[in-house]
Design an enzyme around this catalytic site. Structure first.
Site, PDB file in Angstrom:
ATOM      1  N   HIS A 473      -9.022  92.718  50.922  1.00  0.00           N
ATOM      2  CA  HIS A 473      -7.646  92.875  50.453  1.00  0.00           C
ATOM      3  C   HIS A 473      -7.367  91.939  49.267  1.00  0.00           C
ATOM      4  O   HIS A 473      -6.928  92.386  48.196  1.00  0.00           O
ATOM      5  CB  HIS A 473      -6.684  92.566  51.604  1.00  0.00           C
ATOM      6  CG  HIS A 473      -5.242  92.630  51.234  1.00  0.00           C
ATOM      7  ND1 HIS A 473      -4.452  93.723  51.498  1.00  0.00           N
ATOM      8  CD2 HIS A 473      -4.432  91.743  50.584  1.00  0.00           C
ATOM      9  CE1 HIS A 473      -3.233  93.506  51.040  1.00  0.00           C
ATOM     10  NE2 HIS A 473      -3.190  92.313  50.488  1.00  0.00           N
ATOM     11  N   GLU A 474      -7.637  90.665  49.468  1.00  0.00           N
ATOM     12  CA  GLU A 474      -7.340  89.698  48.405  1.00  0.00           C
ATOM     13  C   GLU A 474      -8.227  89.955  47.186  1.00  0.00           C
ATOM     14  O   GLU A 474      -7.818  89.728  46.049  1.00  0.00           O
ATOM     15  CB  GLU A 474      -7.494  88.263  48.911  1.00  0.00           C
ATOM     16  CG  GLU A 474      -6.538  87.890  50.039  1.00  0.00           C
ATOM     17  CD  GLU A 474      -5.071  88.162  49.736  1.00  0.00           C
ATOM     18  OE1 GLU A 474      -4.692  88.153  48.549  1.00  0.00           O
ATOM     19  OE2 GLU A 474      -4.298  88.407  50.683  1.00  0.00           O
ATOM     20  N   HIS A 477      -6.589  92.453  45.034  1.00  0.00           N
ATOM     21  CA  HIS A 477      -5.609  91.809  44.143  1.00  0.00           C
ATOM     22  C   HIS A 477      -6.331  91.136  42.981  1.00  0.00           C
ATOM     23  O   HIS A 477      -5.883  91.188  41.830  1.00  0.00           O
ATOM     24  CB  HIS A 477      -4.832  90.729  44.891  1.00  0.00           C
ATOM     25  CG  HIS A 477      -3.759  91.229  45.804  1.00  0.00           C
ATOM     26  ND1 HIS A 477      -2.771  92.095  45.389  1.00  0.00           N
ATOM     27  CD2 HIS A 477      -3.483  90.956  47.110  1.00  0.00           C
ATOM     28  CE1 HIS A 477      -1.946  92.322  46.413  1.00  0.00           C
ATOM     29  NE2 HIS A 477      -2.361  91.650  47.459  1.00  0.00           N
ATOM     30  N   HIS A 480      -7.263  93.449  40.330  1.00  0.00           N
ATOM     31  CA  HIS A 480      -6.061  93.830  39.574  1.00  0.00           C
ATOM     32  C   HIS A 480      -5.761  92.747  38.527  1.00  0.00           C
ATOM     33  O   HIS A 480      -5.339  93.052  37.406  1.00  0.00           O
ATOM     34  CB  HIS A 480      -4.907  93.964  40.580  1.00  0.00           C
ATOM     35  CG  HIS A 480      -3.735  94.752  40.103  1.00  0.00           C
ATOM     36  ND1 HIS A 480      -2.538  94.726  40.768  1.00  0.00           N
ATOM     37  CD2 HIS A 480      -3.550  95.589  39.049  1.00  0.00           C
ATOM     38  CE1 HIS A 480      -1.666  95.502  40.136  1.00  0.00           C
ATOM     39  NE2 HIS A 480      -2.257  96.035  39.099  1.00  0.00           N
TER      40      HIS A 480
END
Ligand SMILES: [Zn+2]
Length: 683
Positions: A473-474, A477, A480
């Site tokens: 998940h991180e 990010h 991104h």
């Protein structure tokens, strides 16, 4: 003879590799003077924009604003990362003192009339100016940003608006520090005989935690999620589960100096007042107006779609858990501190899944490698560790990230282990953001922070499936933040609507459990054997197990967050009483507690980022399930064309288009919530 005065490292050019901050030379006492000078520089830059004798245009006003504040970003990048990962009483004192000063600084810019007049003048000519699409977007967002910061208010309203912002900053810093203190102050010391049911990994972590606290030979359960959650899942000692759980859900509500109830109530009152000044009926209306969801009704509509079937699922699961209790000869009703324990037993019984069977295959190093490999297959990225760089902590690691042409993309820092100076949870942030202003290609420095329990001395670190998902998940990010290719820094990377920002991160989680990923990376830490296919199949089959409980835990927090921000709270507002009443109203199952109760709801009260925005994870979940289906429909989870569209319109695009347009450009249509409901078994 006097020694030469020590130079503040923030005032020197950073000439080391990747122009990293000189961490080894930065001291806590450097921040105050560095911030003061950075604020002065920023003010001078703003004054120069205002004093420009030329009529306002895009370059001398909007671009100039994008250039301004570089020193603030340099200092802030280091400061805010260290307060999260290397927090000391000294840094915390500086943070409390700085928070209102920084709020005042930014308020003064947001409320600078002459500056706004120039922005407004450019904005009024926006159709006549030959602007690129990205420039048009930056102009709109800049103008809206001023309006949302109070630029259109009357003078005395502006004064009040700035006072509120300043006070809110102080309250937010205090709220976060109180949680940290409550978490750090509590530990449950156990003897060997108290460890019934605990897996070896948790015993090892608890032994380390006890030793860290000066109790070598004992075992400590702490309020870090990575300690207390597995304890609640495995401990056969109902009395100890109850004790740990009670402390965990009482964070921020312990009377005395760390109590957060009055802070939360005052925060809500001030947010409500500021939203009304801006002409919105409530803070939630204000906050949601520039999000993808747009209105409280749209948010509530999605939450309700999930809440009802989730509650029904909980009612079914409760019966099954109660049967397990009876089968063990227990004579009690399932309570909140029992749910995880019996759910784990039921999961084992139904799906033949045991965390302890999975864990040996999830060595931290392998999971990091898997996250990198997926980025390689989707986006052509390569990660080379740089152990020669000096970072802020020896446990943090740096990787030079390059693209398929060998061009530098970003520096990635991974900081994976829990330590007492680190805030709980997991997050992505950065030391430098990306931009291409004035032809200068500035590439980002991005950080992932996790709280994995470190393996025993000399042992490999094995992590839970939950931690592995968090890592993916991180890392989503982080991608991104790393792949971004915008010209203007204000719209780079993760500077997107809050209910869109979890899309790239949650989407990335989908690749973790793909056989294509696990088969390559999940190898037994001792034997090196690949994870058995049937275990992968059982893990995948169990993914919707207990999903009702998860969604009830989440949605109740999101509903209370939204409801709190639809209020005009009175002076003596009782947040805990309100929380109780709202939960009753929505029929909260008795044996589940909100994922974040109000007195420690850091998302919502440590800053305003997720205030009336906790729903964002669910909103983004609609996008990620529907978005991942694009790869499944293409017949290949690494389909190059789909990956290309994903990169161009999402990971590289920052906020250069409104989120609904970005999604449509990637997917070819609007998101469809049915994919999410189906994936949860709620369809
Ligand atoms: Zn996230």
């Amino acid at each position: 003879m006097n020694a030469p005065a020590r130079q503040n490292p923030f005032f020197e050019p950073w000439t080391g590799p990747f122009e990293l901050p000189p961490f080894d030379r930065i001291r806590a006492e450097d921040f105050q003077p560095a911030y003061e000078r950075a604020m002065a520089e920023h003010n001078a830059e703003i004054a120069a924009i205002v004093a420009d004798p030329n009529p306002p245009d895009f370059d001398n006003t909007v671009t100039a604003l994008e250039r301004a504040g570089a020193a603030m970003n340099r200092v802030g990048g280091v400061f805010w990362n260290l307060t999260g990962t290397e927090s000391t009483p000294e840094l915390q004192a500086i943070e409390r003192e700085l928070a209102p000063k920084l709020a005042d600084h930014y308020s003064a810019i947001g409320l600078n009339e002459a500056l706004f007049k120039r922005v407004e003048a450019v904005w009024k000519q926006r159709e006549a100016l030959a602007l690129t699409a990205e420039q048009k977007r930056v102009l709109e967002l800049t103008y809206d940003g001023f309006v949302r910061s109070g630029a259109l208010l009357a003078p005395e309203q502006k004064t009040r608006f700035a006072e509120i912002a300043s006070r809110l900053a102080t309250l937010g810093a205090q709220f976060a520090q109180n949680i940290l203190k409550d978490e750090a102050d509590w530990a449950m010391l156990l003897e060997e005989g108290d460890l019934d049911g605990l897996p070896q990994s948790l015993r090892d972590a608890a032994a380390r935690a006890a030793a860290d606290r000066g109790h070598a030979g004992k075992f400590a359960i702490t309020l870090a999620r990575s300690s207390v959650e597995p304890f609640l899942t495995y401990s056969a000692r109902r009395d100890l589960r109850e004790k740990a759980f009670a402390a965990w859900i009482r964070r921020g509500e312990n009377e005395g100096p760390t109590d957060n109830r009055a802070i939360a109530a005052e925060t809500l009152r001030l947010r409500d007042e500021s939203a009304r000044l801006l002409g919105y009926p409530t803070y939630a209306h204000f906050k949601l107006s520039d999000q993808m969801a747009k209105t409280p009704e749209n948010v509530r509509g999605l939450l309700d779609k999930v809440w009802t079937p989730a509650k029904a699922a909980v009612a079914r699961d409760r019966g099954a858990l109660q049967e397990l209790v009876a089968a063990e000869g227990g004579n009690f009703e399932i309570a909140a501190h029992d749910w995880r324990y019996y759910a784990e037993k039921l999961r084992k019984a139904l799906h033949d899944i045991d965390e302890n069977e999975i864990r040996p295959y999830l060595e931290l190093e392998a999971v990091i490698g898997a996250a990198f490999d997926v980025a390689h297959r989707l986006f052509g990225l390569t990660f080379a560790e740089r152990s020669d760089l000096v970072l802020y902590n020896k446990e943090a690691r740096a990787f030079d990230v390059t693209d398929a042409q060998g061009k530098h993309v970003a520096l990635f820092i991974g900081d994976y282990f829990a330590r007492p100076t680190k805030r709980g949870g997991a997050w992505m942030s950065g030391f430098r953001s990306q931009s291409k202003l004035d032809g200068k290609d500035v590439r980002p420095i991005v950080v992932n922070v996790l709280n994995c329990a470190k393996g025993a001395e000399g042992q490999k670190t094995l992590i839970s499936l939950t931690d592995a998902k968090t890592l993916f998940h991180e890392f989503g990010h982080a991608l991104h933040g790393m792949l971004t290719q915008t010209t203007y820094p204000s719209i780079a990377g993760t500077n997107v609507a809050r209910d869109f920002v979890e899309f790239p991160s949650q989407l990335y989680e989908h690749w973790l459990l793909r056989p294509e990923t696990l088969a390559r990376f999940a190898r037994h830490a001792e034997t090196g054997a690949a994870i058995p296919d049937d275990l992968v199949a059982r893990i995948r089959a169990s993914q919707t197990f207990n999903v009702g409980w998860e969604k009830v835990e989440f949605c109740s927090s999101a509903i209370v967050d939204l409801d709190l921000h639809l209020l005009s709270p009175a002076e003596d507002f009782d947040i805990v009483g309100f929380e109780r009443a709202q939960l009753e109203k929505i029929g909260m199952p008795r044996e589940i507690v909100m994922r974040h109760r109000t007195p420690h709801f850091g998302h919502v009260f440590s800053g305003s980022g997720y205030a009336s925005g906790y729903y964002s994870y669910l909103w983004s979940a609609v996008l990620d399930t529907d978005g991942f289906a694009a790869f499944e429909e293409a017949g290949d989870v690494f389909d190059p064309q789909t990956a290309r569209r994903l990169k161009d319109h999402v990971y590289a695009a920052g906020n250069s288009a409104p989120p609904e347009e970005a999604y449509r450009a990637f997917r070819g249509r609007d998101p469809d919530a049915r994919a999410l409901l189906k994936a949860q078994g709620f369809a």
